[in-house]
Design a protein around this motif. Structure first.
Motif, PDB file in Angstrom:
ATOM      1  N   VAL A 164      -8.003   4.056  -2.983  1.00  0.00           N
ATOM      2  CA  VAL A 164      -6.716   4.230  -3.688  1.00  0.00           C
ATOM      3  C   VAL A 164      -6.480   5.478  -4.274  1.00  0.00           C
ATOM      4  CG1 VAL A 164      -7.440   1.810  -5.193  1.00  0.00           C
ATOM      5  CG2 VAL A 164      -8.153   4.118  -6.058  1.00  0.00           C
ATOM      6  N   THR A 165      -5.365   5.596  -4.920  1.00  0.00           N
ATOM      7  CA  THR A 165      -4.998   6.895  -5.349  1.00  0.00           C
ATOM      8  C   THR A 165      -5.439   7.142  -6.777  1.00  0.00           C
ATOM      9  OG1 THR A 165      -3.263   8.616  -5.523  1.00  0.00           O
ATOM     10  CG2 THR A 165      -2.818   6.287  -6.291  1.00  0.00           C
ATOM     11  N   ASN A 176       1.876  13.300  -2.925  1.00  0.00           N
ATOM     12  CA  ASN A 176       1.479  12.866  -2.045  1.00  0.00           C
ATOM     13  C   ASN A 176       2.475  11.712  -1.539  1.00  0.00           C
ATOM     14  OD1 ASN A 176       1.550  11.489  -4.624  1.00  0.00           O
ATOM     15  ND2 ASN A 176      -0.742  10.647  -4.489  1.00  0.00           N
ATOM     16  N   GLN A 235       3.710   5.416  -4.262  1.00  0.00           N
ATOM     17  CA  GLN A 235       2.918   4.558  -3.889  1.00  0.00           C
ATOM     18  C   GLN A 235       2.925   3.194  -3.964  1.00  0.00           C
ATOM     19  OE1 GLN A 235       1.406   7.478  -6.103  1.00  0.00           O
ATOM     20  NE2 GLN A 235       1.852   8.605  -4.196  1.00  0.00           N
ATOM     21  N   VAL A 247      -1.822   3.749   5.113  1.00  0.00           N
ATOM     22  CA  VAL A 247      -2.323   5.047   5.657  1.00  0.00           C
ATOM     23  C   VAL A 247      -3.691   5.490   4.832  1.00  0.00           C
ATOM     24  CG1 VAL A 247      -0.425   6.204   4.416  1.00  0.00           C
ATOM     25  CG2 VAL A 247      -1.603   7.372   6.450  1.00  0.00           C
ATOM     26  N   GLY A 248      -4.555   6.008   5.466  1.00  0.00           N
ATOM     27  CA  GLY A 248      -5.782   6.108   4.965  1.00  0.00           C
ATOM     28  C   GLY A 248      -6.611   5.166   5.344  1.00  0.00           C
ATOM     29  N   GLY A 249      -8.041   5.300   4.772  1.00  0.00           N
ATOM     30  CA  GLY A 249      -8.957   4.398   4.833  1.00  0.00           C
ATOM     31  C   GLY A 249      -8.964   3.050   3.872  1.00  0.00           C
ATOM     32  N   ILE A 270      -4.178  15.684  -5.329  1.00  0.00           N
ATOM     33  CA  ILE A 270      -4.040  14.526  -6.408  1.00  0.00           C
ATOM     34  C   ILE A 270      -4.929  14.059  -7.137  1.00  0.00           C
ATOM     35  CG2 ILE A 270      -3.043  12.132  -6.648  1.00  0.00           C
ATOM     36  CD1 ILE A 270      -0.824  14.339  -5.738  1.00  0.00           C
ATOM     37  N   ILE A 307     -11.868   8.897   1.711  1.00  0.00           N
ATOM     38  CA  ILE A 307     -10.655   8.129   1.233  1.00  0.00           C
ATOM     39  C   ILE A 307      -9.701   8.270   2.194  1.00  0.00           C
ATOM     40  CG2 ILE A 307      -9.206   7.518  -0.497  1.00  0.00           C
ATOM     41  CD1 ILE A 307     -11.931   7.429  -1.251  1.00  0.00           C
ATOM     42  N   GLY A 308      -9.580   9.463   2.925  1.00  0.00           N
ATOM     43  CA  GLY A 308      -8.416   9.597   3.729  1.00  0.00           C
ATOM     44  C   GLY A 308      -7.072  10.068   2.881  1.00  0.00           C
ATOM     45  N   THR A 309      -7.353  10.882   1.952  1.00  0.00           N
ATOM     46  CA  THR A 309      -6.241  11.271   0.990  1.00  0.00           C
ATOM     47  C   THR A 309      -5.319  12.068   1.882  1.00  0.00           C
ATOM     48  OG1 THR A 309      -7.274  13.438   0.163  1.00  0.00           O
ATOM     49  CG2 THR A 309      -8.116  11.558  -0.843  1.00  0.00           C
ATOM     50  N   PHE A 351       0.755  -1.339  -0.024  1.00  0.00           N
ATOM     51  CA  PHE A 351      -0.036  -0.039   0.028  1.00  0.00           C
ATOM     52  C   PHE A 351       0.952   1.280   0.091  1.00  0.00           C
ATOM     53  CE2 PHE A 351      -3.114  -2.946   2.210  1.00  0.00           C
ATOM     54  CZ  PHE A 351      -3.828  -2.768   1.444  1.00  0.00           C
ATOM     55  N   GLY A 352       2.046   1.114  -0.496  1.00  0.00           N
ATOM     56  CA  GLY A 352       3.043   2.145  -0.535  1.00  0.00           C
ATOM     57  C   GLY A 352       3.867   2.295   0.888  1.00  0.00           C
ATOM     58  N   ASP A 353       4.793   3.170   1.037  1.00  0.00           N
ATOM     59  CA  ASP A 353       5.577   3.333   2.083  1.00  0.00           C
ATOM     60  C   ASP A 353       6.373   2.121   2.322  1.00  0.00           C
ATOM     61  OD1 ASP A 353       4.405   5.945   2.680  1.00  0.00           O
ATOM     62  OD2 ASP A 353       2.853   4.790   3.535  1.00  0.00           O
ATOM     63  N   GLY A 408      -4.283  15.049   0.823  1.00  0.00           N
ATOM     64  CA  GLY A 408      -5.148  16.557   0.778  1.00  0.00           C
ATOM     65  C   GLY A 408      -4.036  17.331  -0.014  1.00  0.00           C
ATOM     66  N   LEU A 426      -2.787   0.762  -4.063  1.00  0.00           N
ATOM     67  CA  LEU A 426      -3.340   2.040  -4.397  1.00  0.00           C
ATOM     68  C   LEU A 426      -3.383   2.308  -5.752  1.00  0.00           C
ATOM     69  CD1 LEU A 426      -1.256   4.077  -1.742  1.00  0.00           C
ATOM     70  CD2 LEU A 426      -3.687   3.301  -1.571  1.00  0.00           C
TER      71      LEU A 426
HETATM   72  P1  IMP Z   1      -4.195  10.607  -2.495  1.00  0.00           P
HETATM   73  O1  IMP Z   1      -3.323   9.879  -3.481  1.00  0.00           O
HETATM   74  O2  IMP Z   1      -3.797  11.924  -1.750  1.00  0.00           O
HETATM   75  O3  IMP Z   1      -5.552  11.142  -3.137  1.00  0.00           O
HETATM   76  O4  IMP Z   1      -4.791   9.689  -1.497  1.00  0.00           O
HETATM   77  C1  IMP Z   1      -5.415   8.503  -1.669  1.00  0.00           C
HETATM   78  C2  IMP Z   1      -5.128   7.210  -0.796  1.00  0.00           C
HETATM   79  O5  IMP Z   1      -3.615   7.006  -1.132  1.00  0.00           O
HETATM   80  C3  IMP Z   1      -5.107   7.647   0.634  1.00  0.00           C
HETATM   81  O6  IMP Z   1      -5.280   6.551   1.340  1.00  0.00           O
HETATM   82  C4  IMP Z   1      -3.604   8.157   1.033  1.00  0.00           C
HETATM   83  O7  IMP Z   1      -3.310   7.859   2.123  1.00  0.00           O
HETATM   84  C5  IMP Z   1      -2.897   7.076  -0.076  1.00  0.00           C
HETATM   85  N1  IMP Z   1      -1.566   7.311  -0.415  1.00  0.00           N
HETATM   86  C6  IMP Z   1      -1.190   8.322  -1.279  1.00  0.00           C
HETATM   87  N2  IMP Z   1       0.080   8.312  -1.573  1.00  0.00           N
HETATM   88  C7  IMP Z   1       0.662   7.603  -0.797  1.00  0.00           C
HETATM   89  C8  IMP Z   1       2.027   7.327  -0.310  1.00  0.00           C
HETATM   90  O8  IMP Z   1       2.839   7.692  -0.971  1.00  0.00           O
HETATM   91  N3  IMP Z   1       2.132   6.363   0.657  1.00  0.00           N
HETATM   92  C9  IMP Z   1       1.269   5.608   1.271  1.00  0.00           C
HETATM   93  N4  IMP Z   1      -0.118   5.892   0.751  1.00  0.00           N
HETATM   94  C10 IMP Z   1      -0.380   7.109   0.032  1.00  0.00           C
END
Ligand code: IMP
Length: 420
Positions: free
Chosen positions: A235-236, A38, A221, A270-272, A128, A121-123, A11-13, A125, A225
């Protein structure tokens, strides 16, 4: 044509920044193909921590860093990131087609999350989703359009009234903080500052591959995602999977020598969104603290869980890994036992891959295999020096996935890495 893709398998990270930094030593070009700020890629060299959101992680190795067309770029963040490098010269190329994150994208991101309430979603912010939505809707602004004030003004005049209308009519939101003239002035100054970085990255990367230069593609990511293949809608809005290098950079289909799937020895999110192996309570806190599992971009505590093989099997199918880089195995050191999810139980059936329908995933429970605990100091220089239980753990992952674990990271530092 040595092309290497480094892609997140979870899920990224996962620790992609460290792996890219390591491989960048031999690379000629490091190319980002998706996402924007992000992302948060951390690289630690001799105790100094670098955090990249937009710049490819090859920046410290002094390699040519490219930002491909598939990236959403916030020029305000790029400016900060370049400042952080403290005057260190970096060779940077930005594709003219790159979509620019405008202040209304951040605004729309925030209000949309607000309106979704419990379903948010828990983006991160960072604007993106709205930026990529505008690309699809053909109301985005591209990097080549901000480098000249007249052109930028024309584009903003065309797009801004629409955004204002949406914010007022749909979200009932005041837009006083969005001042069109201020935005034009700020972005045109940034555009002028970065005009020298404008380069057709599609042409540069294609030529580099023809000339047999080593090109490293750095995913942001992670696989789950991905806007199509992830845990939608959590997802992103871009495509982190390896195949997206072709559309995110602009390359003809060709053989890719190595696809390195970066996977943490456990799992975080991280996020929902669904997370079958999620842990709660004291054990989760312990792993979170030890692994410093707090978002590089937002500082949010990451959810933690055991390694999930159905996810990794699916990630292998989606990306075609030639090898796995297993990171942060040192974080599991000192636990009494370590668990791995080998399958899901779903309505009496055993499932070995991630279901396509997310409602199904919600009904899945993990089936675990247990391993003995182990100690790791970070000083291990070869696979042979790892404790037996850690070797068993890694061998099991290899057997289950049918993919070798070629890199094992035993600490945050560049040197704390075993290459097999
Ligand atoms: P967004 O990409 O900011 O729209 O977020 C959408 C989802 O992807 C959320 O759950 C974020 O926490 C997750 N997300 C976006 N970028 C990353 C990343 O680089 N690492 C981990 N989670 C990410």
């Amino acid at each position: 044509m040595p092309a290497i893709v480094v892609v997140g398998a979870q899920f990224g990270d996962e620790g992609k920044g460290k792996i890219v930094d390591l491989l960048a030593e031999k690379a000629d070009f490091v190319v980002r193909y998706n996402g924007g700020n992000n992302a948060g890629h951390t690289v630690v060299v001799k105790g100094k921590k670098y955090k990249f959101h937009l710049l490819p992680s090859g920046a410290i190795q002094g390699k040519t860093c490219c930002i491909g067309a598939g990236v959403a770029l916030d020029p305000r963040v790029l400016k900060e990131e370049l400042l952080q490098l403290g005057g260190k010269k970096i060779l940077l190329m930005i594709d003219p087609r790159v979509q620019v994150i405008m202040p209304w994208h951040n605004f729309l991101d925030a209000v949309a999350e607000d309106v979704k309430g419990k379903e948010k979603i828990g983006t991160t912010g960072r604007g993106i989703g709205p930026c990529y939505a505008d690309r699809a809707d053909r109301s985005g602004i591209r990097f080549c359009e901000i480098v000249e004030e007249k052109r930028l003004r024309e584009r903003v005049e065309a797009v801004f009234p629409l955004k204002e209308k949406i914010l007022h009519a749909v979200y009932n939101s005041a837009t006083d903080s969005l001042d069109k003239e201020k935005i034009i002035a700020e972005y045109s100054a940034l555009g002028k500052e970065f005009a020298g970085f404008l380069q057709d990255v599609s042409a540069v990367a294609s030529e580099a591959l023809e000339k047999k230069n080593l090109v490293l593609f750095e995913g942001a990511q992670g696989t789950f995602l991905d806007n199509d293949f992830g845990t939608y809608p959590f997802v992103t809005s871009s495509h982190p999977i390896a195949g997206s290098i072709f559309t995110g950079v602009g390359l003809g289909l060709r053989k890719i020598e190595r696809v390195i799937g970066v996977a943490k020895a456990y799992a975080t999110r991280v996020g929902g969104g669904p997370f079958v192996t999620e842990l709660h309570g004291a054990l989760a806190d312990k792993i979170r603290e030890k692994g410093a599992e707090f978002g590089t971009t937002t500082g949010r505590p990451r959810r933690v869980g055991w390694l999930d093989l159905p996810m990794l099997r699916t990630a292998h199918r989606l990306n075609g890994f030639t090898e796995i880089a297993l990171t942060k195995i040192d974080v599991l050191a000192g636990l009494d036992e370590v668990k791995v999810c080998i399958a899901y139980q779903n309505n009496g059936e055993k499932v070995k891959e991630l279901p396509a329908d997310m409602r199904c995933l919600g009904d899945c429970t993990p089936v675990y295999k247990k391993f003995g605990g182990f100690e790791i100091s970070g000083k291990e220089k070869s696979f042979a020096q790892l404790p037996k239980e850690a070797k068993d753990y890694i061998a099991f992952i290899e057997k289950e996935l049918g993919v070798p674990v070629g890199i094992v990271s035993v600490g945050a530092e560049r040197e704390e890495t075993i290459i097999r």
